[in-house]
Scaffold this active site. Structure first.
Site, mmCIF file in Angstrom:
data_model
loop_
_atom_site.group_PDB
_atom_site.id
_atom_site.type_symbol
_atom_site.label_atom_id
_atom_site.label_comp_id
_atom_site.label_asym_id
_atom_site.label_seq_id
_atom_site.Cartn_x
_atom_site.Cartn_y
_atom_site.Cartn_z
ATOM 1 C CG ASP A 1 -0.697 -9.085 11.424
ATOM 2 O OD1 ASP A 1 0.293 -8.908 10.692
ATOM 3 O OD2 ASP A 1 -0.629 -9.337 12.653
ATOM 4 C CE LYS B 1 15.547 -4.073 6.272
ATOM 5 N NZ LYS B 1 14.323 -4.392 5.543
ATOM 6 C CB SER C 1 -0.964 -0.002 1.196
ATOM 7 O OG SER C 1 -0.270 0.155 2.404
ATOM 8 N N GLY D 1 5.104 3.137 -0.282
ATOM 9 C CA GLY D 1 6.552 3.029 -0.484
ATOM 10 C C GLY D 1 6.985 2.062 -1.571
ATOM 11 C CB VAL E 1 10.960 10.796 2.395
ATOM 12 C CG1 VAL E 1 9.969 11.184 3.489
ATOM 13 C CG2 VAL E 1 12.128 11.750 2.360
ATOM 14 C CB THR E 2 9.000 5.316 3.134
ATOM 15 O OG1 THR E 2 9.879 4.704 4.068
ATOM 16 C CG2 THR E 2 9.544 5.162 1.727
ATOM 17 C CE1 TYR F 1 17.431 0.980 7.920
ATOM 18 C CE2 TYR F 1 18.919 -0.782 7.240
ATOM 19 C CZ TYR F 1 17.654 -0.230 7.280
ATOM 20 O OH TYR F 1 16.616 -0.908 6.705
HETATM 21 P P1 NAD Z 1 6.504 1.806 4.004
HETATM 22 O O1 NAD Z 1 6.235 2.148 5.433
HETATM 23 O O2 NAD Z 1 6.331 2.864 2.976
HETATM 24 O O3 NAD Z 1 5.631 0.547 3.549
HETATM 25 C C1 NAD Z 1 5.484 -0.591 4.345
HETATM 26 C C2 NAD Z 1 4.260 -1.352 3.914
HETATM 27 O O4 NAD Z 1 4.082 -2.473 4.790
HETATM 28 C C3 NAD Z 1 2.969 -0.533 4.007
HETATM 29 O O5 NAD Z 1 2.196 -0.788 2.855
HETATM 30 C C4 NAD Z 1 2.297 -1.087 5.251
HETATM 31 O O6 NAD Z 1 0.901 -0.953 5.250
HETATM 32 C C5 NAD Z 1 2.703 -2.545 5.178
HETATM 33 N N1 NAD Z 1 2.577 -3.262 6.437
HETATM 34 C C6 NAD Z 1 3.152 -2.965 7.627
HETATM 35 N N2 NAD Z 1 2.804 -3.880 8.558
HETATM 36 C C7 NAD Z 1 2.000 -4.770 7.926
HETATM 37 C C8 NAD Z 1 1.330 -5.954 8.366
HETATM 38 N N3 NAD Z 1 1.428 -6.403 9.609
HETATM 39 N N4 NAD Z 1 0.567 -6.615 7.463
HETATM 40 C C9 NAD Z 1 0.453 -6.182 6.171
HETATM 41 N N5 NAD Z 1 1.084 -5.069 5.713
HETATM 42 C C10 NAD Z 1 1.840 -4.381 6.583
HETATM 43 O O7 NAD Z 1 7.978 1.239 3.990
HETATM 44 P P2 NAD Z 1 9.111 1.163 2.883
HETATM 45 O O8 NAD Z 1 10.117 2.207 3.199
HETATM 46 O O9 NAD Z 1 8.565 1.060 1.524
HETATM 47 O O10 NAD Z 1 9.778 -0.212 3.295
HETATM 48 C C11 NAD Z 1 9.560 -1.432 2.614
HETATM 49 C C12 NAD Z 1 10.828 -2.255 2.714
HETATM 50 O O11 NAD Z 1 11.884 -1.536 2.044
HETATM 51 C C13 NAD Z 1 11.299 -2.480 4.153
HETATM 52 O O12 NAD Z 1 11.849 -3.778 4.242
HETATM 53 C C14 NAD Z 1 12.395 -1.442 4.319
HETATM 54 O O13 NAD Z 1 13.336 -1.808 5.292
HETATM 55 C C15 NAD Z 1 12.999 -1.465 2.914
HETATM 56 N N6 NAD Z 1 13.824 -0.294 2.553
HETATM 57 C C16 NAD Z 1 13.379 0.985 2.759
HETATM 58 C C17 NAD Z 1 14.215 2.049 2.441
HETATM 59 C C18 NAD Z 1 13.798 3.475 2.669
HETATM 60 O O14 NAD Z 1 14.656 4.352 2.667
HETATM 61 N N7 NAD Z 1 12.534 3.744 2.835
HETATM 62 C C19 NAD Z 1 15.475 1.817 1.849
HETATM 63 C C20 NAD Z 1 15.868 0.507 1.598
HETATM 64 C C21 NAD Z 1 15.030 -0.546 1.966
#
Ligand code: NAD
Length: 392
Positions: free
Chosen positions: A110, A242, A49, A51, A270-271, A233
């Protein structure tokens, strides 16, 4: 209702349905403007949903014409409060996908639970037969396991405390912050939440139900970043999770049944989840400035387009020596990191305007919740009660 942003700490408690729709549309338009390609056809996106997960879903659908099944954990409006941004993003994505003749369904609940795994598998069996790709993109603060135990993840160091600069985004001040080390229990809880155990459970459940193809690909996302962020991190409690995620990818692939698992190391963006990490938002606001100046800045959609079209499915899978896909290649370029480092050494409250792209940071932050989108009248009344077509 006239919906305005209400920012509390590092989240916004309101979301704008029309703004979310406009931002989803702009991501779809970006993918539509790129060449189409051959790739996977039936994709399960866990955490679809927001990011990186949302961008993965959009790229699968609009680059490859894939059917997508999303798993989200979001809330509809209750009439007086807005729904979550993830709810509105998903409603918009499904509407666009259906109008474009693409299968798109979503299960809300969930993702860690057996109930949701069962529901997803039932939907796959009924509608798709088998999936040929699973994207695992959860970023969650906690996980409840089958026995009812609740594990909470922490963003702390490992071993010893670490002091560095951080930014208070609201007051625009830079100060020192000391991040305390996580206890053994906290590290283990963070691994439970953000490590690979649940990813593997998903793959095992899909295999047991014969709901995944023999040559399927699965990918989960990680981050490494530069030295200044390592203590919090890569070497911190989240980094331990990780590491576990990475070992899980190796285990899934080593099962030798044809399914290949990859870790994609993505760029810092930014997320909702990255905004919560100490030190990292200041790094991101400097990084944005430098990457934009060098003309190599990307958002989630550009990153995921490159992942799917060049790194994963553009021929041989492109990995580093340790078998990780590196979408942080541009972020980690020596000239980018050297400029970031110079600014980092000198940064203070007084020079934030010249040393960072704080406006770009805030713009991305507001966009996460459907604000600051082009062409949306934020003074107009809007209907906050949006349905996700596939959810009753
Ligand atoms: P985000 O917060 O934008 O998205 C996370 C998603 O997970 C959301 O859609 C949320 O609703 C869903 N979610 C959370 N708990 C849930 C649950 N219990 N059941 C179902 N859905 C659930 O986060 P993001 O930044 O897109 O992160 C996604 C992945 O990318 C993560 O593993 C993060 O560590 C990794 N990541 C992020 C970055 C960054 O800078 N944002 C960089 C590299 C890697």
């Amino acid at each position: 209702m006239i919906v305005k942003p209400k920012v509390r700490g590092f989240i916004c408690t309101t979301a704008h349905p029309d703004g979310c729709k406009a931002i989803v549309k702009s991501q779809i338009d970006y993918v539509k403007s790129q060449p189409k390609a051959d790739g996977v056809k039936k994709v399960l996106v866990i955490g679809s949903s927001m990011g990186y997960g949302l961008a993965s879903r959009i790229v699968s659908a609009y680059s490859f014409g894939a059917a997508t099944l999303g798993v989200i954990f979001d809330k509809a409006s209750n009439g007086s409060r807005t729904g979550t941004a993830g709810w509105y993003n998903t409603a918009a994505f499904e509407e666009f996908a259906q109008a474009d003749g693409l299968y798109a369904k979503t299960i809300n609940g969930d993702a860690y639970s057996k109930e949701i795994k069962d529901k997803v598998i039932e939907t796959i069996k009924k509608d798709l037969g088998k999936v040929d790709m699973v994207v695992y993109s959860l970023a969650a603060p906690r996980r409840t396991t089958a026995d009812g135990t609740i594990y909470t993840s922490v963003l702390k160091t490992v071993g010893k405390a670490y002091t560095n600069k951080t930014i208070d985004l609201k007051t625009k001040t830079v100060s020192d912050i000391t991040v305390e080390p996580a206890s053994e229990d906290e590290i283990n809880a963070t691994i439970k939440v953000m490590g690979g155990e649940d990813w593997k459970e998903w793959i095992e459940a899909l295999k047991a139900a014969d709901a995944i193809t023999d040559n399927a690909v699965t990918v989960a996302y990680s981050y490494i970043g530069p030295e200044i962020t390592h203590a919090i991190y890569a070497d911190g409690s989240i980094g331990k999770a990780k590491d576990h995620l990475f070992r899980t990818a190796q285990e899934i692939t080593a099962a030798d049944d044809g399914i290949k698992a990859y870790i994609s190391v993505n760029k810092a963006l930014v997320t909702q989840s990255s905004a919560a990490i100490p030190i990292v938002p200041l790094y991101i606001s400097i990084l944005y400035k430098v990457m934009k100046e060098h003309n190599v800045h990307e958002g989630c959609i550009e990153q995921m387009y490159r992942l799917f079209n060049q790194k994963l499915f553009g021929g041989e899978v492109q990995t580093d020596a340790e078998c990780r896909i590196r979408l942080d290649d541009l972020e980690m370029l020596p000239e980018i990191q050297s400029d970031v480092n110079k600014l980092w050494q000198d940064i203070s409250t007084e020079n934030l305007d010249t040393h960072t792209d704080l406006d770009g940071y805030w713009d991305d932050f507001y966009k996460l919740f459907g604000f600051n989108a082009d062409g949306v009248d934020y003074d107009a009344d809007t209907d906050i009660d949006k349905k996700i077509p596939s959810i009753e």
